[in-house]
Design a protein around this motif. Structure first.
Motif, PDB file in Angstrom:
ATOM      1  N   GLY A  94       0.710  -1.266  -0.032  1.00 42.48           N
ATOM      2  CA  GLY A  94      -0.125   0.130   0.023  1.00 42.48           C
ATOM      3  C   GLY A  94       0.809   1.164   0.048  1.00 42.48           C
ATOM      4  O   GLY A  94       0.316   2.485   0.088  1.00 42.48           O
ATOM      5  N   SER A  95       2.100   1.312  -0.220  1.00 40.82           N
ATOM      6  CA  SER A  95       2.887   2.254   0.107  1.00 40.82           C
ATOM      7  C   SER A  95       2.782   3.350  -1.096  1.00 40.82           C
ATOM      8  O   SER A  95       2.981   4.604  -1.144  1.00 40.82           O
ATOM      9  N   ALA A  96       2.188   3.137  -2.424  1.00 43.78           N
ATOM     10  CA  ALA A  96       1.881   3.903  -3.525  1.00 43.78           C
ATOM     11  C   ALA A  96       0.639   4.712  -3.472  1.00 43.78           C
ATOM     12  O   ALA A  96       0.463   5.510  -4.232  1.00 43.78           O
ATOM     13  N   VAL A  97      -0.286   3.997  -2.533  1.00 38.78           N
ATOM     14  CA  VAL A  97      -1.445   4.712  -2.442  1.00 38.78           C
ATOM     15  C   VAL A  97      -1.744   6.098  -1.968  1.00 38.78           C
ATOM     16  O   VAL A  97      -1.160   6.159  -0.621  1.00 38.78           O
ATOM     17  N   SER A  98      -1.871   7.115  -2.511  1.00 37.49           N
ATOM     18  CA  SER A  98      -1.925   8.285  -1.867  1.00 37.49           C
ATOM     19  C   SER A  98      -3.449   9.067  -2.124  1.00 37.49           C
ATOM     20  O   SER A  98      -3.882   8.831  -2.975  1.00 37.49           O
ATOM     21  N   GLY A  99      -3.692  10.227  -1.451  1.00 36.23           N
ATOM     22  CA  GLY A  99      -4.801  10.964  -1.752  1.00 36.23           C
ATOM     23  C   GLY A  99      -4.660  11.391  -2.956  1.00 36.23           C
ATOM     24  O   GLY A  99      -5.913  12.044  -3.591  1.00 36.23           O
ATOM     25  N   SER A 100      -3.693  11.679  -3.897  1.00 35.85           N
ATOM     26  CA  SER A 100      -3.736  12.473  -4.813  1.00 35.85           C
ATOM     27  C   SER A 100      -3.918  11.427  -5.877  1.00 35.85           C
ATOM     28  O   SER A 100      -4.242  11.929  -7.102  1.00 35.85           O
ATOM     29  N   LEU A 101      -4.085  10.216  -5.676  1.00 33.46           N
ATOM     30  CA  LEU A 101      -4.486   9.321  -6.995  1.00 33.46           C
ATOM     31  C   LEU A 101      -5.957   9.188  -7.080  1.00 33.46           C
ATOM     32  O   LEU A 101      -6.382   8.213  -6.126  1.00 33.46           O
TER      33      LEU A 101
END
Length: 351
Positions: A94-101
């Motif tokens: 889950g390290s690449a999941v962010s609010g900007s995606l």
């Protein structure tokens, strides 16, 4: 008027896809020139997103649903109903999941068997239908068709009694009555209410529809126009039968609509079957479709441009055009139209 170019029209609710159809997975839809995808969330409620994955722009409608979220069929990126990317399989920690995606999301609610979508904050609520919760009435989903015409053309045709004798001569129109009964029209905050009594032919195929075996009968028509592109066509026959049609001319592109029609009847399946009702109304709407697809989709709402002539029975359509033009001007825009000349020299027919 080029419908999809009018920004104010983004601020209304539009019927899109049958809720029942969403049970089998996400469905694409074209609304006001934009591709959206509809699906059911974990609570079984409809949701609407832009039909694009924010990774490589694949259509999310090519994917599937998983635990109330939508999975992109290209690389498995997963989105919730808010458009937030919540899972990237290539990063299991889950390290690449962010609010900007995120991919854009839209307001979406269930009503009358359909998923309704507003692309921007709606100016008004979806209209109320008392019969929908009345046990004396049954609801029938009738048509879901693409028509190549402007939504305004379809709506003003719905209140135009002068076309019955000609367009519908093979179904209920009477050629010897070209002058229509007069509508009594009262403007409202949502559009207008119109009432008229119209004599019609009553062929044998319509006996169970109208509840009469007489060669002619009458329709007591109590109709509503809901801005911008919905209508209630409430027809009561002398038999006491009510035939209440709702239409949404949902704009897909300029000159293309999704024609959505459902019906309420105060009788039973044994009295008149669903298929009989669909077949009767299908013959009538097919006549409308053929002639409306022959009209110019750039329907002029500013009658001062004198693009089209008018006659007294066009009053409903003229009110629609004025109300739409006023609405646009109230929100800082004018009519957006194509390259037609400013004046064609047409005159309005005298009363």
């Amino acid at each position: 008027m080029l419908t999809t170019k009018q920004k104010t029209l983004r601020k209304f609710w539009y019927a899109t896809v049958l809720l029942e159809d969403l049970k089998s997975g996400p469905k694409p839809f074209r609304l006001m020139g934009e591709d959206i995808v509809l699906f059911l969330d974990a609570e079984g409620q409809p949701a609407a997103l832009a039909d694009r994955c924010c990774h490589r722009t694949a259509k999310l409608s090519k994917g599937w649903c998983e635990n109330g979220n939508i999975v992109c069929g290209y690389h498995g990126w997963t989105y919730d109903r808010s458009g937030q990317c919540i899972k990237i399989p290539q990063y299991p920690d889950g390290s690449a999941v962010s609010g900007s995606l995120k991919t854009p999301s839209y307001r979406c609610v269930p009503r009358y068997g359909y998923a309704w979508v507003a692309l921007e904050e709606p100016l008004v609520d979806i209209f109320d239908i008392p019969e929908d919760s009345d046990p004396d009435y049954r609801r029938i989903a009738q048509f879901y068709e693409v028509w190549n015409c402007a939504p305004l053309r379809m709506l003003e045709n719905s209140f135009d009694n002068a076309h019955f004798s000609f367009v519908h001569k093979a179904t209920f129109g009477q050629l010897d009555q070209p002058k229509p009964e007069k509508y009594e029209i009262k403007e409202t905050d949502y559009g207008f209410y119109a009432e008229s009594i119209v004599p019609i032919l009553n062929p044998p195929i319509a006996y169970r529809v109208t509840g009469s075996t007489a060669p002619t009968t009458k329709r007591h028509m109590r109709n509503h126009w809901f801005m911008p592109f919905c209508r209630r066509l409430d027809m009561e026959y002398p038999s006491g039968l009510r035939h209440i049609i709702f239409n949404c001319a949902t704009p897909m592109e300029d000159g293309k609509i999704q024609l959505i029609q459902w019906l309420y009847r105060n009788d039973t399946e044994a009295d008149c079957s669903t298929q009989e009702l669909i077949d009767w109304d299908a013959a009538i709407t097919a006549e409308d479709k053929e002639i409306l697809e022959a009209t110019d989709p750039d329907a002029c709402i500013d009658i001062g441009r004198r693009i089209e002539a008018h006659m007294p029975s066009d009053r409903g359509g003229l009110i629609m055009r004025k109300r739409l033009l006023d609405l646009f001007q109230q929100h800082g825009e004018g009519e957006i139209y194509g390259n037609m000349p400013a004046s064609s020299g047409l005159q309005t027919a005298a009363e």
